[in-house]
Design an enzyme around this catalytic site. Structure first.
Site, PDB file in Angstrom:
ATOM      1  N   ARG A 153      12.661 -11.735  13.127  1.00  0.00           N
ATOM      2  CA  ARG A 153      12.130 -10.954  14.257  1.00  0.00           C
ATOM      3  C   ARG A 153      10.780 -11.537  14.671  1.00  0.00           C
ATOM      4  O   ARG A 153      10.056 -12.111  13.851  1.00  0.00           O
ATOM      5  CB  ARG A 153      11.915  -9.494  13.849  1.00  0.00           C
ATOM      6  CG  ARG A 153      13.190  -8.681  13.695  1.00  0.00           C
ATOM      7  CD  ARG A 153      12.821  -7.232  13.477  1.00  0.00           C
ATOM      8  NE  ARG A 153      11.529  -7.165  12.769  1.00  0.00           N
ATOM      9  CZ  ARG A 153      10.748  -6.109  12.725  1.00  0.00           C
ATOM     10  NH1 ARG A 153      11.081  -5.009  13.347  1.00  0.00           N
ATOM     11  NH2 ARG A 153       9.612  -6.123  12.054  1.00  0.00           N
ATOM     12  N   LYS A 183       0.825  -1.220   0.000  1.00  0.00           N
ATOM     13  CA  LYS A 183       0.000   0.000   0.000  1.00  0.00           C
ATOM     14  C   LYS A 183       0.860   1.272   0.000  1.00  0.00           C
ATOM     15  O   LYS A 183       0.582   2.215  -0.741  1.00  0.00           O
ATOM     16  CB  LYS A 183      -0.889  -0.056   1.249  1.00  0.00           C
ATOM     17  CG  LYS A 183      -1.941   0.976   1.364  1.00  0.00           C
ATOM     18  CD  LYS A 183      -3.012   0.526   2.357  1.00  0.00           C
ATOM     19  CE  LYS A 183      -2.430   0.110   3.707  1.00  0.00           C
ATOM     20  NZ  LYS A 183      -2.405   1.201   4.684  1.00  0.00           N
ATOM     21  N   ARG A 219      -9.904   3.816   9.895  1.00  0.00           N
ATOM     22  CA  ARG A 219      -9.714   2.403  10.229  1.00  0.00           C
ATOM     23  C   ARG A 219     -11.008   1.758  10.711  1.00  0.00           C
ATOM     24  O   ARG A 219     -11.079   0.538  10.846  1.00  0.00           O
ATOM     25  CB  ARG A 219      -8.671   2.260  11.339  1.00  0.00           C
ATOM     26  CG  ARG A 219      -7.255   2.506  10.889  1.00  0.00           C
ATOM     27  CD  ARG A 219      -6.285   2.163  11.992  1.00  0.00           C
ATOM     28  NE  ARG A 219      -4.961   2.715  11.759  1.00  0.00           N
ATOM     29  CZ  ARG A 219      -4.040   2.145  10.994  1.00  0.00           C
ATOM     30  NH1 ARG A 219      -4.293   1.006  10.380  1.00  0.00           N
ATOM     31  NH2 ARG A 219      -2.870   2.719  10.844  1.00  0.00           N
TER      32      ARG A 219
END
Ligand SMILES: [Zn+2]
Length: 224
Positions: A163, A16, A91
């Site tokens: 990670r 995005k 959102r």
């Protein structure tokens, strides 16, 4: 001249941000990643920036009306007179409604909400392949940008690790949260007839081409 007032939607790993930057260059539209414009308002010490800072310093979420205010300040500027690209907001449907209200107040409306769709497996492939060096955080990708020697950083020779954020289970959990939050938003824009879906699994150039074509069509429809 028709405006292109756009919202970009897509899961982590959908590309995005990359597409937003391309749109910014191709259509000369300002790209507002909400985190960035909030930080800019804080840095410039605007009235809203000072408000936002209070929440950020306490580690609290910045309330919707403050974020909307910061977006509205930008949208009213000369730079956004032909449109803008919004990334990271809204959102939730409540935020989407608040944004619509604010746009109406400004005598404008959203042109499209572009949803970049990528399957869960593809997101895991993209994000789960990342390897980070333990020393300085240099980043590689087992598939797209492999180190010369497996498990060793090309830059500083340190060990490369996965990670915690890049572990498949963690990625899938983040995706679940994303879908839970975003699906109502997708329906919201679908009901308003402005949702546009784009296949985000193509390579980035092809995705960019699709988005450009769809925006060109939207601009033409407006002129007719
Ligand atoms: Zn390194």
């Amino acid at each position: 001249m028709s405006e292109l007032n756009l919202v970009l939607l897509g899961p982590p790993g959908s590309g995005k941000g990359t597409q937003g930057e391309r749109l910014q260059a191709d259509f000369r539209l300002p790209y507002y990643a909400t985190g960035d414009i909030l930080r800019a308002a804080v840095r410039d010490e605007t009235e809203l920036g000072r408000k936002a800072k209070e929440f950020m310093e306490r580690g609290d979420l910045v309330p919707d009306d403050v974020i909307i205010g910061v977006i509205a300040e930008r949208v009213q500027g000369e730079e956004a007179s032909d449109g803008f690209i919004l990334d990271g907001f809204p959102r939730t449907t409540a935020q989407a409604e608040a944004l619509d209200d604010e746009m109406e107040r400004l005598g404008r409306e959203l042109t499209a909400a572009i949803l970049i769709e990528v399957s869960g497996d593809e997101v895991v492939r993209r994000l789960g392949g990342r390897r980070t060096c333990v020393n300085e955080g240099h980043i590689f990708h087992v598939e797209f940008d492999p180190p010369k020697n497996e498990g060793v950083c090309d830059v500083c020779g340190s060990r490369l690790v996965v990670r915690d954020d890049d572990k498949p289970d963690v990625i899938r959990h983040r995706l679940e949260q994303y879908h839970e939050k975003t699906e109502p938003l997708v329906s919201y824009y679908e009901e308003r007839g402005i949702l546009r879906r784009v296949d985000g699994e193509l390579d980035p150039d092809a995705v960019g081409d699709r988005i450009r074509a769809l925006l060109a069509t939207l601009q033409m429809e407006e002129r007719i």
